[in-house]
Structures are given as C-alpha cells and as structure tokens.
Design an enzyme around this catalytic site. Sequence first.
Site, PDB file in Angstrom:
ATOM      1  N   LYS A 109      57.429  38.965  35.402  1.00  0.00           N
ATOM      2  CA  LYS A 109      57.062  40.190  36.116  1.00  0.00           C
ATOM      3  C   LYS A 109      57.993  40.331  37.319  1.00  0.00           C
ATOM      4  CE  LYS A 109      52.670  41.982  38.060  1.00  0.00           C
ATOM      5  NZ  LYS A 109      51.233  41.621  38.211  1.00  0.00           N
TER       6      LYS A 109
ATOM      7  N   SER B 223      48.184  44.763  35.985  1.00  0.00           N
ATOM      8  CA  SER B 223      49.488  45.235  36.411  1.00  0.00           C
ATOM      9  C   SER B 223      50.668  44.486  35.788  1.00  0.00           C
ATOM     10  CB  SER B 223      49.604  45.113  37.939  1.00  0.00           C
ATOM     11  OG  SER B 223      49.541  43.748  38.331  1.00  0.00           O
TER      12      SER B 223
ATOM     13  N   SER C 203      45.048  41.001  36.414  1.00  0.00           N
ATOM     14  CA  SER C 203      46.330  41.603  36.022  1.00  0.00           C
ATOM     15  C   SER C 203      47.123  40.827  34.984  1.00  0.00           C
ATOM     16  CB  SER C 203      47.209  41.831  37.253  1.00  0.00           C
ATOM     17  OG  SER C 203      46.728  42.941  37.970  1.00  0.00           O
TER      18      SER C 203
END
Lengths: 470, 70
Positions: A81, A156, A180
């Site tokens: 990420k 996310s 997330s």
Amino acid sequence: MSFDPAFAPLTEIVARIGDRRLSPMAVVERFLARIEELDPQLHAFITVTAKSARVSASAAEDALKSGRSFGPLRALPFACKDVFCTKGVRTTGGSRVLEDWVPDHDAGVVEALATAGAILIGKTNLHEFAYGATGENERFGTPPNPWDLSRMPGGSSTGSAVAVAAGLASFALGTDTGGSVRAPAALCGLVGLKPTYGLVTCYGVIPFCWSLDHVGFLTRSVADAALLLETAAGHDARDPVSVRAPCRAYGKALTGELGGLTIGVPRRHFFERVDPEILDATDAALGRAESRGARVIDVDTPDMEDARTVSLVVQMPEALSYHGTHLRTKSALYGDDLRGGFALGQFILAEHYVRAKRMMTLYRQEMSTLFERVDLLVTPTSPMIAPLRGTTAVTIDGREEALGDAHARFTYFFNLTGHPAMTLPSGWHSKGLPMGVQLIARHFEEATLLRAGDAIERALDLPIRRPSLS
Amino acid sequence: MKEITKDLLHRVQESFPSLEWSDTELDDLVKPSFGIITGFPELLEGIDRLSHRDLGEIPPAGTLPAPGIS
C-alpha cells in the site's frame, strides 16, 4: 491446470524456486506482464517498480546459481500500500499532497521482507491517506472489484486487495486502522491478517491514527499469511509501540485440527443486520470448526453502543495532528471528504480524547475476561458483499447506514482492543461474490488464530476460482 | 446539550489556536453530506453519552504488555 505463479501459494513458489524448477526472473516477469495487461483497468498500482524488481530478480538468480542462500521469501514479488515508505521510490499516501515525495528510508516491514528475499513489485492504490473504506481515489483512479467490475473492492487497502485477487502480486501489505485490511480482503476473496497491536512494526508507515494503526497482510491462504508473519513479526526500536514478543514458528502451528479449542460466537451485534447468505456461510464455517474438534459456545462481547464513537474520537484528532503541517501549506490538495474529517478532529476536546482512550482500556479488560472462557471468537467479517460502485449508504434490515460504517461494523472494535484478527473466505454468494469469516484471538496468540483459520480453510475446501479479467 | 451551530465553530476557530476551515467544511460539520463517517452532531451525542460513564480509575490505553509481563 499448469502451474501459474500468479495464483500459486507462496510456499509452492518458494519451493519451486528453491529446487530450480522456476526462476526468480520468470516469476517477476509473469507478474509484471499481468500488471501491464490488467492494471490499466484495475488501477491497483500507483507506482510499478519494474526496473528494480528485475535487478533484484537477477541478483536472486545469481545467488541461486552460486548456491548462496537468499532468505525464506526467495524472490516472491509483493506489493505494498502506498503508505509504506520505500527508499528511492515515491510514496504518495494516495494523495496529491505527497505526490512527489521520495523517502530516503524503507518502512521497517518492507525492510524485513526484502531482507528475507521478497521483491517489491509496486506501490498500491488506496483511499486517500487510508481515510475511508470504499477505495475511491480521485487522483489515482478507483479500483474496481476483480470479481465484478461494477462493484467496489473495499478499502482502504484497496489496491493491495485488488492486486492479489487479480494475480498482479503474490501477496501485499496493507494497513488496518478499523478494518482496512480485513474488509477489502473479505470483499475480494482473500485472507487478511491484522496481527496484535505492536507485533509488526509500523516504523516508516504514514500514520492514520497511531493508537489504532496495524500493519497487515493480504494473501491467498492462511499458510501464506503464517509464512509472512514469521518474517515480519519482531521488535523494532524505531517504533515506540513495538512489543518484545517471542517470535513463533507460526507455520508449524497449522495442524489442521482444532481439538481443545473453544470458539465463542457473539450473536449479539456481530450477527445482526447481516446478509442472510453471509450468516449461513459463517455458521457453516463454525460447523466445520466443530467437525475439526472445536467446542463452539455463544458468548457476549462488551457493550458496543459507544464503540464507534470511541473509535472516531481517537482517530480524528490523531489524523489531524499528523496532517496539520501539510494542511497549513497544501490544504487545497486534500480531498473534500478527508478535510471534512480533519475539521471534525479540530473540535473534539482533549477530555473527549482521553476518555475515549480510557474506554479502549476498558474494552481490553472486558475482552480479556471474555478470553478466559474462549480461545477464539468467530464473526462475519463484513455484513455485506461488495457494493455497487458509487454506493454511499446501505440499508440492511430497514436501517440505513453510511457505507464506511457498514464495512467496518465488525472489524474496528478489534483495533480498539488490539487483538489479532483475520478474515478468510467463507464461501461464494449467489451473486458470484466472495464472503468472509473473521476470527479473533487473544493478544499475541497468532499461532492459535492461524491454526484455526487454516483448519477452517481446509475443512471448507472452497472451489478455486480466478476472476475473469482480460 | 445545545445543537452545534456554525457560528459556534467559527468563534472557536477564531479564539483558539486552530487550523483554518472553510465555510463549506464548517457547514458539513453542522449538517453532514459526505456520508463517509458519522456526522459531527451524531458524534457529539455519542460523546455526551460517554461523558456520563463512570470510568473510575481506568487509565488511557497505551502499548500492550509483552506476553508473560503483567
């Protein structure tokens, strides 16, 4: 079906590289080719590190040829990420604010994976600065769910989930402040592991909320998650919340049996307002756990009435505190929803924040009492399957709820308490989408968590599917 | 507890050290439209509920003790 590293278990890729049936370069090239072919429609990556990945693969080949050891994760191409700092590679946080920022250091966990031989293949897309559960990103594009391109993959850690589900990376790193890692993993048919708070270093990770942030892993199997945790767990003096916990050989815990374990099922709250097919799949997973020797009992968790408030009251001032400097100079570069959240953080009083942190202690104490009776908890991961793109609110059993709240309804509590939690696929919904079941264990008892997850995964023996993408 | 108003938020912003928030952002706090997280008025109701809980001597949460250390 011939062997394809794009969808193979990590252990198998490692074994094939180890005995020279597969070359590190061939593995890296396979993933790079898929990224080139599919990412224009998936938007999973913000930055692809093709050049450095090829250099690393070449070095791995040299090491193999000369008989040198190069780590247990030998040449596994992974994605992270874009909140994990990467030395010499831009780290954007999914935002215009850091669009050109190139850190001079690696995040602790990236460093650990690279030392173990894994090869970074790219940085993945996310909800701006991890603030949000839908993965919508105005600047870098919004990834669709690989199982149905008209639906959202969750967030996310959106790009990380999409990349693994679509076979663009062998595994991925995410962060989990309220779900997330687990929510997108569930919506994309993956395993998502959030270890105990402090077990895996957050050094070099752009924070959302220090009190709740956890680094996590998105993989195709529980065994893969165990392999990664063995590498990544450990004390890091650069992270003030990092804990000196004994590292465990998690892979050895995967016996396939659950004899002697008691699983608690919190029917109140965690089984309410849920898609009936997800409930059925969760109960089926519990049935399989019983068949493998577990005792299953109903339990009550702490009262959840105030938990969402506690989570937000901790999150928003901490997020504002980190972003304050950028807000003074680059305010206009932030998305509207994020600035709205920061504004909220500005008007929460210090006593509110301290009270919320005290509630976290209370929740931890109450959960410790519950864990005197049970070894694990099992719940659905998400009350819903992947929603259609553009959805902002959902109505389940007649009650409307903001989409972000619904996605995180069963996950965020275990960020407040810091317990290790993991989602794994529980089945396929009649709409052709994956569903997930969540397991939670005592602090630092990842070995039990992974053992149970692996046993349930084996017992469910779900048919292997690949998303239809072209 | 009185309903939160934009005027109040303006006055807080002017009187305390604070970042600057636009009218639109303050409007959204008073009457949320983004739908991403719980709105501010709803959050304040939750905080009000929390304020009535007697937490005794429970301290704020910190790091977790390592296994085997009590």
